[in-house]
Design a protein around this motif. Structure first.
Motif, PDB file in Angstrom:
ATOM      1  N   LEU A 115      57.397  28.841  44.403  1.00 28.58           N
ATOM      2  CA  LEU A 115      58.758  29.927  44.804  1.00 28.58           C
ATOM      3  C   LEU A 115      58.262  31.169  44.626  1.00 28.58           C
ATOM      4  CD1 LEU A 115      61.536  27.804  43.097  1.00 28.58           C
ATOM      5  CD2 LEU A 115      60.603  27.618  45.609  1.00 28.58           C
ATOM      6  N   ASP A 116      57.288  31.560  43.991  1.00 30.44           N
ATOM      7  CA  ASP A 116      57.166  32.864  43.604  1.00 30.44           C
ATOM      8  C   ASP A 116      56.445  33.761  45.237  1.00 30.44           C
ATOM      9  OD1 ASP A 116      57.165  35.406  42.484  1.00 30.44           O
ATOM     10  OD2 ASP A 116      55.002  34.938  41.475  1.00 30.44           O
ATOM     11  N   GLY A 117      55.575  32.854  45.694  1.00 26.86           N
ATOM     12  CA  GLY A 117      54.843  33.544  46.944  1.00 26.86           C
ATOM     13  C   GLY A 117      53.811  34.529  46.720  1.00 26.86           C
ATOM     14  N   LYS A 118      53.489  34.710  45.551  1.00 29.98           N
ATOM     15  CA  LYS A 118      52.417  35.775  44.988  1.00 29.98           C
ATOM     16  C   LYS A 118      51.483  34.802  44.091  1.00 29.98           C
ATOM     17  CE  LYS A 118      55.242  39.657  45.408  1.00 29.98           C
ATOM     18  NZ  LYS A 118      55.933  40.969  44.625  1.00 29.98           N
ATOM     19  N   ILE A 119      50.312  34.898  44.286  1.00 29.78           N
ATOM     20  CA  ILE A 119      49.212  34.064  43.603  1.00 29.78           C
ATOM     21  C   ILE A 119      48.271  34.942  42.860  1.00 29.78           C
ATOM     22  CG2 ILE A 119      47.212  32.542  43.802  1.00 29.78           C
ATOM     23  CD1 ILE A 119      49.922  31.034  44.119  1.00 29.78           C
ATOM     24  N   THR A 120      48.182  35.010  41.594  1.00 34.68           N
ATOM     25  CA  THR A 120      47.237  35.767  40.934  1.00 34.68           C
ATOM     26  C   THR A 120      45.790  35.304  40.968  1.00 34.68           C
ATOM     27  OG1 THR A 120      47.696  34.969  38.949  1.00 34.68           O
ATOM     28  CG2 THR A 120      49.096  36.883  39.254  1.00 34.68           C
ATOM     29  N   TRP A 121      44.898  36.195  41.528  1.00 34.88           N
ATOM     30  CA  TRP A 121      43.607  35.728  41.659  1.00 34.88           C
ATOM     31  C   TRP A 121      42.542  36.500  40.454  1.00 34.88           C
ATOM     32  CZ3 TRP A 121      42.541  31.762  45.021  1.00 34.88           C
ATOM     33  CH2 TRP A 121      43.502  31.623  46.257  1.00 34.88           C
ATOM     34  N   LYS A 122      41.750  35.706  40.065  1.00 33.25           N
ATOM     35  CA  LYS A 122      40.796  36.159  39.174  1.00 33.25           C
ATOM     36  C   LYS A 122      39.883  37.178  39.886  1.00 33.25           C
ATOM     37  CE  LYS A 122      41.388  33.773  35.248  1.00 33.25           C
ATOM     38  NZ  LYS A 122      41.648  34.404  33.891  1.00 33.25           N
ATOM     39  N   PRO A 123      39.696  38.296  39.212  1.00 36.37           N
ATOM     40  CA  PRO A 123      38.706  39.301  40.114  1.00 36.37           C
ATOM     41  C   PRO A 123      37.230  38.836  40.503  1.00 36.37           C
ATOM     42  CG  PRO A 123      38.953  40.112  37.836  1.00 36.37           C
ATOM     43  CD  PRO A 123      40.010  38.877  37.975  1.00 36.37           C
ATOM     44  N   PHE A 124      36.828  38.857  41.358  1.00 36.65           N
ATOM     45  CA  PHE A 124      35.368  38.260  41.445  1.00 36.65           C
ATOM     46  C   PHE A 124      34.243  38.896  40.866  1.00 36.65           C
ATOM     47  CE2 PHE A 124      31.358  37.346  43.841  1.00 36.65           C
ATOM     48  CZ  PHE A 124      31.454  35.780  44.156  1.00 36.65           C
ATOM     49  N   PRO A 125      33.514  38.616  40.035  1.00 37.13           N
ATOM     50  CA  PRO A 125      32.574  39.448  39.491  1.00 37.13           C
ATOM     51  C   PRO A 125      31.480  40.128  40.414  1.00 37.13           C
ATOM     52  CG  PRO A 125      32.023  37.102  39.218  1.00 37.13           C
ATOM     53  CD  PRO A 125      33.305  37.140  39.934  1.00 37.13           C
ATOM     54  N   PRO A 126      30.969  41.291  40.099  1.00 42.91           N
ATOM     55  CA  PRO A 126      30.243  42.224  41.014  1.00 42.91           C
ATOM     56  C   PRO A 126      28.975  41.553  41.109  1.00 42.91           C
ATOM     57  CG  PRO A 126      30.303  43.195  38.808  1.00 42.91           C
ATOM     58  CD  PRO A 126      31.155  42.135  38.732  1.00 42.91           C
ATOM     59  N   PHE A 127      28.308  41.563  42.602  1.00 41.80           N
ATOM     60  CA  PHE A 127      27.032  41.035  42.739  1.00 41.80           C
ATOM     61  C   PHE A 127      25.961  41.696  42.024  1.00 41.80           C
ATOM     62  CE2 PHE A 127      28.723  39.006  46.420  1.00 41.80           C
ATOM     63  CZ  PHE A 127      28.373  37.599  46.325  1.00 41.80           C
ATOM     64  N   TYR A 128      26.165  43.093  41.728  1.00 52.71           N
ATOM     65  CA  TYR A 128      25.118  43.778  41.265  1.00 52.71           C
ATOM     66  C   TYR A 128      25.709  44.526  39.855  1.00 52.71           C
ATOM     67  CZ  TYR A 128      23.278  43.530  45.729  1.00 52.71           C
ATOM     68  OH  TYR A 128      23.078  43.083  47.061  1.00 52.71           O
ATOM     69  N   PRO A 129      24.911  44.409  38.739  1.00 52.50           N
ATOM     70  CA  PRO A 129      25.455  44.854  37.573  1.00 52.50           C
ATOM     71  C   PRO A 129      25.652  46.439  37.198  1.00 52.50           C
ATOM     72  CG  PRO A 129      23.309  43.536  37.254  1.00 52.50           C
ATOM     73  CD  PRO A 129      23.635  43.648  38.601  1.00 52.50           C
TER      74      PRO A 129
END
Length: 129
Positions: A115-129
């Motif tokens: 019902l919320d219509g908004k999904i929280t996504w985990k941030p994608f880790p950077p490819f380069y440290p």
């Protein structure tokens, strides 16, 4: 990932999965219509090819998700990277992200998920440290 999450919700989850898929195909058709330099038969063939690729990728991703990281990595390499050379550490990073994200999606309650219509996504880790 949303389709995996929705399937634990029984009949309503299947309906949501079907709606996600239907909206994706509507978007594809809308975008193809904008390609006026292509004939309708070429656009139709492109859509048919995309449908076959979509079905194959769903099977590959499901198999990978339900088995092990090696199988999921192979599915990503075939479908996302289309057999191109890719550093294995990037595949590993993507596999870890997918598994973490699906786990996170399962923590979202049913009512909020539907019902919320908004999904929280985990941030994608950077490819380069």
């Amino acid at each position: 990932m949303l389709m995996i999450r929705s399937m634990v919700e029984g009949k309503e989850g299947r309906l949501m999965r079907n709606e996600i898929t239907a909206r994706m195909w509507e978007d594809c058709e809308t975008r193809l219509k904008l390609m006026t330099h292509m004939t309708q038969s070429v656009r139709r063939k492109g859509l048919e090819d995309l449908l076959q690729q979509f079905r194959a990728s769903l099977i590959a991703y499901d198999e990978g998700f339900l088995t092990d990281d090696k199988t999921l990595s192979a599915a990503l390499w075939r479908t996302l990277f289309t057999y191109e050379s890719v550093d294995p550490k990037y595949l590993e990073l993507i596999v870890q992200y997918i598994r973490t994200q699906v786990e996170h999606l399962h923590t979202i309650g049913t009512e909020k998920f539907f019902l919320d219509g908004k999904i929280t996504w985990k941030p994608f880790p950077p490819f380069y440290p």
